[in-house]
Design a protein around this motif. Sequence first.
Motif, short mmCIF file in Angstrom:
data_model
loop_
_atom_site.label_atom_id
_atom_site.label_comp_id
_atom_site.label_asym_id
_atom_site.label_seq_id
_atom_site.Cartn_x
_atom_site.Cartn_y
_atom_site.Cartn_z
N ASP A 165 0.91 -1.60 0.16
CA ASP A 165 0.13 -0.34 -0.17
C ASP A 165 0.67 0.58 -0.13
O ASP A 165 2.10 1.46 0.64
CB ASP A 165 -1.01 0.15 0.61
CG ASP A 165 -1.80 1.01 0.89
OD1 ASP A 165 -1.34 2.47 1.46
OD2 ASP A 165 -3.15 0.52 0.84
N ASP A 166 0.39 2.16 -0.71
CA ASP A 166 0.81 3.06 -0.91
C ASP A 166 1.25 4.11 0.42
O ASP A 166 2.37 4.62 0.45
CB ASP A 166 0.51 4.57 -1.50
CG ASP A 166 0.29 4.11 -2.77
OD1 ASP A 166 1.37 3.39 -4.21
OD2 ASP A 166 0.07 4.71 -3.51
N SER A 167 0.49 3.68 1.50
CA SER A 167 1.00 4.83 2.62
C SER A 167 1.68 4.24 4.14
O SER A 167 2.67 4.34 4.58
CB SER A 167 -0.32 4.75 4.06
OG SER A 167 -0.72 3.20 3.36
N VAL A 168 2.41 2.66 2.94
CA VAL A 168 3.43 2.36 4.06
C VAL A 168 4.69 1.83 3.15
O VAL A 168 5.65 0.92 3.56
CB VAL A 168 2.77 0.99 4.62
CG1 VAL A 168 2.36 1.55 5.70
CG2 VAL A 168 2.38 -0.21 3.78
N SER A 169 4.21 2.11 1.67
CA SER A 169 6.10 1.59 0.45
C SER A 169 7.04 2.96 1.63
O SER A 169 7.87 2.23 1.06
CB SER A 169 5.20 2.40 -0.04
OG SER A 169 4.90 3.16 -1.12
N ASP A 170 7.19 3.85 1.27
CA ASP A 170 8.24 4.29 1.48
C ASP A 170 8.97 3.70 3.38
O ASP A 170 10.20 3.43 2.98
CB ASP A 170 7.98 6.31 2.44
CG ASP A 170 7.72 6.56 1.04
OD1 ASP A 170 8.09 6.43 0.14
OD2 ASP A 170 7.25 7.85 1.46
N LYS A 171 7.93 2.63 4.29
CA LYS A 171 8.93 2.63 5.12
C LYS A 171 9.31 1.47 4.82
O LYS A 171 9.98 0.76 5.54
CB LYS A 171 7.50 2.80 6.15
CG LYS A 171 7.08 3.75 6.97
CD LYS A 171 5.90 3.66 7.58
CE LYS A 171 5.58 5.28 8.03
NZ LYS A 171 4.15 5.14 9.22
N ASP B 55 3.81 0.20 -10.30
CA ASP B 55 2.22 0.39 -9.87
C ASP B 55 1.89 -0.59 -10.49
O ASP B 55 2.54 -0.96 -11.10
CB ASP B 55 2.46 1.92 -10.34
CG ASP B 55 2.77 2.84 -10.05
OD1 ASP B 55 3.48 3.04 -8.69
OD2 ASP B 55 2.81 3.94 -10.82
#
Length: 72
Positions: free
Chosen positions: A9-15, A35
């Motif tokens: 999910d985009d909300s956790v991809s950076d982490k 994507d």
Amino acid sequence: MRTITLQIDDSVSDKFLWLLDRFSKDEIKILDQSDYVSDDEYLRGIEGMVQSINSARTEPIEQGVTLDKLDW
């Protein structure tokens, strides 16, 4: 070595990518980043695929080939 494909999910991809960067390049390698595209969207993106599927729908079932006859 094992390969795993994940949908993140985009909300956790950076982490998640931050976490992966903590490992050495010998331990973990990012092979591909893209994507998410649904199967339907992917197939529709292939030139001529929709026309090919629509054309195949009109073929009589008797002209079909069973899986054991396919040369894969």
